[in-house]
Design an enzyme around this catalytic site. Structure first.
Site, PDB file in Angstrom:
ATOM      1  CG  HIS A 118      -2.554   2.389   3.977  1.00 14.26           C
ATOM      2  ND1 HIS A 118      -2.113   1.484   4.923  1.00 14.26           N
ATOM      3  CD2 HIS A 118      -3.384   1.701   3.151  1.00 14.26           C
ATOM      4  CE1 HIS A 118      -2.640   0.295   4.677  1.00 14.26           C
ATOM      5  NE2 HIS A 118      -3.418   0.400   3.600  1.00 14.26           N
ATOM      6  CB  SER A 156      -0.933   0.008   1.218  1.00 13.17           C
ATOM      7  OG  SER A 156      -1.831  -1.081   1.168  1.00 13.17           O
TER       8      SER A 156
END
Length: 361
Positions: free
Chosen positions: A300, A235
């Site tokens: 993220h 991610s």
């Protein structure tokens, strides 16, 4: 040619001679290149054209001086938009589609359409996706994804674990493991749909830099802000690419002529939000292997920060030298400072704070 049109060896060709050359040989040139050459002639108020700029155009090389000459031209390149051309093959339509998806200016879109040869192909994103995700997980681990409840989830040499942070490769190799099939699926979809077109336009070197920078920033962000948690998944790199692409679209909204751009942005944001929300929920969900918590979601955020700083600069400056961009050096310096800070943090902060880390797997 130089001796004929530049007998004094000044390095310049008069605009009058340049136009006569175009009239005689214009039919032999690609229409898009002819259009750019005319714009180059119209842009110069001194009555002369740099011979090297002409050579750069014909050899598919662009310098900053050449780009400025085109951008400052009095004649706009609007005789026929690339989108209006008909009779294109499937591959030509695909290249045109990629140009309109990623580039905000018609001059750049036409230049990319004329010069793209698919050599080399977008190998980096395809290799990372197929070899790293599917080949390793499918062949070596005998399964395509490891759930967080699987007994081998923590017992592998790839994921980042706070007790094993001295093993530097884990700050990169954690991207090869995913916490569930939905985690893997969303990352693969976003990576291929966004990463492959970006690599086709900007090349493997630039896109791989953004991707790897997002990956490293993701694991380092976890080691600083969520010190007890492990990390898995790609991610960080995926969010760096997607956030850079979305930010580039927003910043150049009027110039982006891709169809359904608002819908595409909404779909990308929904997918990212769903995956991020799932990561946050999983992080605070009771762990299958206490006292080790589930993977952190901070990777993220690290990827997003890289995307909207370094990534935006790279995507905005199509085929321009990054070393000439002031903002590039500013954001690169900030990134390097963060990496150095995180390295020293990992060396000293864990012992100074006397954290009780989960046992090594």
């Amino acid at each position: 040619l130089l001796s004929q049109f530049d007998p004094d060896n000044t390095g310049y060709i008069s605009t009058e001679k340049f136009r006569s050359l175009l009239q005689r040989h214009g039919s032999e040139l690609d229409p898009h290149k002819l259009e750019v050459l005319l714009a180059l002639a119209d842009s110069n108020s001194e009555g002369r054209i740099c011979y090297q700029d002409f050579v750069n155009l014909m050899s598919n090389k662009r310098s900053n001086s050449f780009r400025q000459a085109i951008l400052q031209g009095n004649r706009r390149l609007c005789s026929k938009a690339l989108l209006e051309e008909t009779g294109l093959s499937l591959s030509q339509r695909l290249i045109r589609h990629v140009a309109y998806e990623t580039l905000p200016r018609e001059i750049d879109r036409k230049w990319y359409y004329d010069s793209y040869t698919c050599c080399p192909p977008p190998w980096f994103m395809i290799t990372i996706t197929i070899v790293a995700f599917f080949l390793y997980n499918g062949v070596v681990l005998d399964r395509f994804v490891l759930q967080v409840s699987h007994p081998l989830y923590l017992k592998n040499a790839l994921l980042y674990h706070p007790q094993l942070r001295a093993q530097a490769w884990r700050y990169l190799t954690y991207i090869f493991m995913h916490a569930g099939i939905e985690h893997l699926g969303l990352n693969v979809v976003l990576q291929l749909l966004v990463g492959v077109p970006l690599e086709m336009v900007h090349g493997a070197a630039r896109i791989s830099f953004v991707y790897v920078a997002g990956v490293v920033a993701g694991s380092l962000a976890v080691s600083v802000a969520d010190m007890r948690a492990p990390v898995v998944g790609s991610s960080g790199g995926v969010y760096a690419l997607v956030s850079a692409h979305l930010a580039n679209i927003v910043m150049n909204w009027s110039g982006m002529k891709c169809q359904f751009k608002l819908l595409r942005m909404a779909v990308a944001l929904i997918c990212m939000s769903f995956e991020f929300g799932r990561a946050v929920w999983l992080r605070f969900h009771p762990s299958a292997y206490p006292p080790c918590p589930h993977p952190s979601f901070m990777a993220h955020l690290g990827g997003v920060m890289v995307g909207i700083t370094l990534g935006v600069i790279i995507l905005r400056n199509y085929e321009q030298r990054l070393q000439d961009q002031t903002l590039w050096w500013i954001f690169l310096s900030i990134y390097i400072i963060f990496v150095l800070f995180a390295v020293f943090w990992n060396i000293f902060a864990y012992s100074l704070l006397d954290l009780k880390l989960p046992p090594p797997p």
